[in-house]
Design a protein around this motif. Structure first.
Motif, PDB file in Angstrom:
ATOM      1  N   LYS A 261       0.843  -1.193   0.000  1.00  0.00           N
ATOM      2  CA  LYS A 261       0.000   0.000   0.000  1.00  0.00           C
ATOM      3  C   LYS A 261       0.874   1.238   0.000  1.00  0.00           C
ATOM      4  O   LYS A 261       1.863   1.307   0.766  1.00  0.00           O
ATOM      5  CB  LYS A 261      -0.908   0.013   1.225  1.00  0.00           C
ATOM      6  CG  LYS A 261      -1.828   1.237   1.302  1.00  0.00           C
ATOM      7  CD  LYS A 261      -2.569   1.325   2.623  1.00  0.00           C
ATOM      8  CE  LYS A 261      -3.618   0.278   2.764  1.00  0.00           C
ATOM      9  NZ  LYS A 261      -4.445   0.487   3.988  1.00  0.00           N
ATOM     10  N   VAL A 262       0.507   2.199  -0.817  1.00  0.00           N
ATOM     11  CA  VAL A 262       1.201   3.479  -0.842  1.00  0.00           C
ATOM     12  C   VAL A 262       0.183   4.544  -0.435  1.00  0.00           C
ATOM     13  O   VAL A 262      -0.836   4.725  -1.093  1.00  0.00           O
ATOM     14  CB  VAL A 262       1.774   3.805  -2.241  1.00  0.00           C
ATOM     15  CG1 VAL A 262       2.598   5.089  -2.176  1.00  0.00           C
ATOM     16  CG2 VAL A 262       2.619   2.651  -2.753  1.00  0.00           C
ATOM     17  N   GLN A 263       0.472   5.230   0.686  1.00  0.00           N
ATOM     18  CA  GLN A 263      -0.503   6.163   1.226  1.00  0.00           C
ATOM     19  C   GLN A 263       0.199   7.281   1.999  1.00  0.00           C
ATOM     20  O   GLN A 263       0.868   6.970   3.008  1.00  0.00           O
ATOM     21  CB  GLN A 263      -1.465   5.428   2.175  1.00  0.00           C
ATOM     22  CG  GLN A 263      -2.520   6.306   2.816  1.00  0.00           C
ATOM     23  CD  GLN A 263      -3.422   5.534   3.787  1.00  0.00           C
ATOM     24  OE1 GLN A 263      -3.014   4.532   4.384  1.00  0.00           O
ATOM     25  NE2 GLN A 263      -4.641   5.988   3.942  1.00  0.00           N
ATOM     26  N   PRO A 264       0.120   8.529   1.588  1.00  0.00           N
ATOM     27  CA  PRO A 264      -0.438   8.998   0.315  1.00  0.00           C
ATOM     28  C   PRO A 264       0.603   8.909  -0.793  1.00  0.00           C
ATOM     29  O   PRO A 264       1.794   9.052  -0.553  1.00  0.00           O
ATOM     30  CB  PRO A 264      -0.752  10.469   0.636  1.00  0.00           C
ATOM     31  CG  PRO A 264       0.322  10.855   1.612  1.00  0.00           C
ATOM     32  CD  PRO A 264       0.592   9.625   2.437  1.00  0.00           C
ATOM     33  N   ALA A 265       0.139   8.679  -2.001  1.00  0.00           N
ATOM     34  CA  ALA A 265       1.065   8.545  -3.125  1.00  0.00           C
ATOM     35  C   ALA A 265       1.638   9.900  -3.522  1.00  0.00           C
ATOM     36  O   ALA A 265       0.952  10.922  -3.476  1.00  0.00           O
ATOM     37  CB  ALA A 265       0.355   7.913  -4.316  1.00  0.00           C
ATOM     38  N   GLU A 266       2.913   9.882  -3.907  1.00  0.00           N
ATOM     39  CA  GLU A 266       3.593  11.066  -4.412  1.00  0.00           C
ATOM     40  C   GLU A 266       4.033  10.816  -5.852  1.00  0.00           C
ATOM     41  O   GLU A 266       4.084   9.668  -6.301  1.00  0.00           O
ATOM     42  CB  GLU A 266       4.813  11.393  -3.537  1.00  0.00           C
ATOM     43  CG  GLU A 266       4.485  11.707  -2.087  1.00  0.00           C
ATOM     44  CD  GLU A 266       3.777  13.036  -1.908  1.00  0.00           C
ATOM     45  OE1 GLU A 266       3.802  13.871  -2.854  1.00  0.00           O
ATOM     46  OE2 GLU A 266       3.195  13.260  -0.831  1.00  0.00           O
ATOM     47  N   LEU A 267       4.359  11.884  -6.545  1.00  0.00           N
ATOM     48  CA  LEU A 267       4.739  11.767  -7.961  1.00  0.00           C
ATOM     49  C   LEU A 267       5.923  10.820  -8.156  1.00  0.00           C
ATOM     50  O   LEU A 267       5.960  10.051  -9.125  1.00  0.00           O
ATOM     51  CB  LEU A 267       5.071  13.147  -8.536  1.00  0.00           C
ATOM     52  CG  LEU A 267       3.948  14.184  -8.542  1.00  0.00           C
ATOM     53  CD1 LEU A 267       4.459  15.504  -9.121  1.00  0.00           C
ATOM     54  CD2 LEU A 267       2.750  13.689  -9.323  1.00  0.00           C
ATOM     55  N   GLU A 268       6.882  10.882  -7.224  1.00  0.00           N
ATOM     56  CA  GLU A 268       8.104  10.083  -7.381  1.00  0.00           C
ATOM     57  C   GLU A 268       7.867   8.595  -7.141  1.00  0.00           C
ATOM     58  O   GLU A 268       8.783   7.785  -7.323  1.00  0.00           O
ATOM     59  CB  GLU A 268       9.203  10.579  -6.437  1.00  0.00           C
ATOM     60  CG  GLU A 268       8.877  10.449  -4.958  1.00  0.00           C
ATOM     61  CD  GLU A 268       8.321  11.735  -4.371  1.00  0.00           C
ATOM     62  OE1 GLU A 268       7.741  12.535  -5.144  1.00  0.00           O
ATOM     63  OE2 GLU A 268       8.462  11.922  -3.154  1.00  0.00           O
ATOM     64  N   ASP A 269       6.642   8.225  -6.755  1.00  0.00           N
ATOM     65  CA  ASP A 269       6.337   6.815  -6.557  1.00  0.00           C
ATOM     66  C   ASP A 269       5.994   6.118  -7.874  1.00  0.00           C
ATOM     67  O   ASP A 269       5.861   4.889  -7.916  1.00  0.00           O
ATOM     68  CB  ASP A 269       5.159   6.647  -5.594  1.00  0.00           C
ATOM     69  CG  ASP A 269       5.429   7.243  -4.221  1.00  0.00           C
ATOM     70  OD1 ASP A 269       4.475   7.668  -3.557  1.00  0.00           O
ATOM     71  OD2 ASP A 269       6.617   7.294  -3.817  1.00  0.00           O
ATOM     72  N   SER A 270       5.844   6.891  -8.932  1.00  0.00           N
ATOM     73  CA  SER A 270       5.528   6.316 -10.231  1.00  0.00           C
ATOM     74  C   SER A 270       6.632   5.368 -10.671  1.00  0.00           C
ATOM     75  O   SER A 270       7.822   5.656 -10.496  1.00  0.00           O
ATOM     76  CB  SER A 270       5.360   7.417 -11.268  1.00  0.00           C
ATOM     77  OG  SER A 270       4.271   8.254 -10.965  1.00  0.00           O
ATOM     78  N   GLY A 271       6.219   4.249 -11.240  1.00  0.00           N
ATOM     79  CA  GLY A 271       7.189   3.264 -11.698  1.00  0.00           C
ATOM     80  C   GLY A 271       6.517   1.916 -11.872  1.00  0.00           C
ATOM     81  O   GLY A 271       5.293   1.807 -11.818  1.00  0.00           O
ATOM     82  N   VAL A 272       7.322   0.904 -12.064  1.00  0.00           N
ATOM     83  CA  VAL A 272       6.805  -0.458 -12.187  1.00  0.00           C
ATOM     84  C   VAL A 272       7.198  -1.232 -10.944  1.00  0.00           C
ATOM     85  O   VAL A 272       8.377  -1.280 -10.578  1.00  0.00           O
ATOM     86  CB  VAL A 272       7.353  -1.163 -13.438  1.00  0.00           C
ATOM     87  CG1 VAL A 272       6.766  -2.579 -13.534  1.00  0.00           C
ATOM     88  CG2 VAL A 272       7.024  -0.371 -14.689  1.00  0.00           C
ATOM     89  N   TYR A 273       6.214  -1.821 -10.305  1.00  0.00           N
ATOM     90  CA  TYR A 273       6.425  -2.587  -9.079  1.00  0.00           C
ATOM     91  C   TYR A 273       6.348  -4.066  -9.416  1.00  0.00           C
ATOM     92  O   TYR A 273       5.345  -4.550  -9.932  1.00  0.00           O
ATOM     93  CB  TYR A 273       5.379  -2.200  -8.032  1.00  0.00           C
ATOM     94  CG  TYR A 273       5.593  -0.807  -7.499  1.00  0.00           C
ATOM     95  CD1 TYR A 273       5.245   0.310  -8.254  1.00  0.00           C
ATOM     96  CD2 TYR A 273       6.177  -0.609  -6.250  1.00  0.00           C
ATOM     97  CE1 TYR A 273       5.471   1.592  -7.784  1.00  0.00           C
ATOM     98  CE2 TYR A 273       6.403   0.673  -5.767  1.00  0.00           C
ATOM     99  CZ  TYR A 273       6.054   1.767  -6.538  1.00  0.00           C
ATOM    100  OH  TYR A 273       6.289   3.045  -6.066  1.00  0.00           O
ATOM    101  N   PHE A 274       7.435  -4.762  -9.131  1.00  0.00           N
ATOM    102  CA  PHE A 274       7.512  -6.189  -9.422  1.00  0.00           C
ATOM    103  C   PHE A 274       7.455  -6.989  -8.124  1.00  0.00           C
ATOM    104  O   PHE A 274       8.004  -6.592  -7.103  1.00  0.00           O
ATOM    105  CB  PHE A 274       8.842  -6.538 -10.122  1.00  0.00           C
ATOM    106  CG  PHE A 274       8.977  -6.009 -11.504  1.00  0.00           C
ATOM    107  CD1 PHE A 274       9.754  -4.892 -11.764  1.00  0.00           C
ATOM    108  CD2 PHE A 274       8.354  -6.642 -12.568  1.00  0.00           C
ATOM    109  CE1 PHE A 274       9.902  -4.405 -13.053  1.00  0.00           C
ATOM    110  CE2 PHE A 274       8.497  -6.167 -13.858  1.00  0.00           C
ATOM    111  CZ  PHE A 274       9.263  -5.048 -14.105  1.00  0.00           C
ATOM    112  N   CYS A 275       6.832  -8.134  -8.226  1.00  0.00           N
ATOM    113  CA  CYS A 275       6.820  -9.085  -7.133  1.00  0.00           C
ATOM    114  C   CYS A 275       7.502 -10.351  -7.628  1.00  0.00           C
ATOM    115  O   CYS A 275       7.420 -10.688  -8.812  1.00  0.00           O
ATOM    116  CB  CYS A 275       5.378  -9.383  -6.732  1.00  0.00           C
ATOM    117  SG  CYS A 275       5.172 -10.669  -5.491  1.00  0.00           S
ATOM    118  N   ALA A 276       8.207 -11.036  -6.748  1.00  0.00           N
ATOM    119  CA  ALA A 276       8.847 -12.302  -7.091  1.00  0.00           C
ATOM    120  C   ALA A 276       8.687 -13.269  -5.933  1.00  0.00           C
ATOM    121  O   ALA A 276       8.555 -12.855  -4.778  1.00  0.00           O
ATOM    122  CB  ALA A 276      10.332 -12.095  -7.388  1.00  0.00           C
TER     123      ALA A 276
END
Lengths: 114, 112
Positions: free
Chosen positions: B78-93
């Protein structure tokens, strides 16, 4: 600190020519080394890994990589590139103080032209 | 066997909103990892679960990020509150033996 470097942001190669994607690492102890590929709109797909043993590792889709301890390198190679090999390639390392987590290089975009 | 599943595949949210990403690992895999790639840079480690316990959360950027793994099965980030710099691709493995990782397709997060 552990690090992985991929010195080339992009590699261009003609179809049928040899393809090499470079990777060097800085990991204490004996590293585990990996190559992953990401095709457009897809996740990271495993290509090959080096854990121990033979320095030449063969992987999926005709790719291979050579572990060179003295040069701390793990370059990815393919003898004859295909247009379908165009993708984003990531080198990664695990080991030393970093434990189980992977340290990735910045990625190299490969463009194979017909 | 089914692979690692992540959803949503894409999420566009406004700055200040909350977003929850989900990862379903391969059944039976005790190890679950979150990574992210921001703005074309290298993929960076966020955290590592072993079953339901956080083994290593040294990569979590700040307290706006909260990861959980309910009952040692799926995980949420969870990202709370989201900021602009949080943009990206989140991978799980996920992995079982520790050195063989299977990655999901990733969630592309755009914060506007």
């Amino acid at each position: 600190a552990q690090s992985v470097a991929q010195p080339e942001d992009q590699v261009n190669v003609a179809e049928g020519n040899p393809l090499t994607v470079k990777c060097t690492y800085s990991v204490s102890g004996n590293p585990y080394l990996f190559w992953y590929v990401q095709y457009p709109n897809r996740g990271l797909q495993f290509l090959l890994k080096y854990i121990t043993g033979d320095n030449l590792v063969k992987g999926s889709y005709g790719f291979e990589a050579e572990f060179n301890k003295s040069q701390t390198s793990f370059h990815l190679k393919k003898p004859s590139a295909l247009v379908s090999d165009s993708a984003l390639y990531f080198c990664a390392a695990r080991g030393g103080a970093a434990g189980n987590k992977l340290t990735f290089g910045g990625g190299t975009r490969v463009l194979v032209k017909p | 066997e089914a692979g690692v599943t992540q959803f949503p595949s894409h999420s566009v949210i406004e700055k200040g909103q909350t977003v929850t990403l989900r990862c379903d690992p391969i059944s039976g895999h005790d190890n679950l990892y979150w990574y992210r790639r921001v703005m074309g840079k290298e993929i960076k480690f966020l955290l590592h679960f072993v079953k339901e316990s956080k083994q290593d959360e040294s990569g979590m950027p700040n307290n706006r990020f909260l990861a959980e793994r309910t009952g040692g099965t799926y995980s949420t980030l969870k990202v709370q509150p989201a900021e602009l710099e949080d943009s990206g691709v989140y991978f799980c493995a996920s992995s079982q033996q520790g050195y063989g990782y299977t990655f999901g397709s990733g969630t592309r997060l755009t914060v506007v």
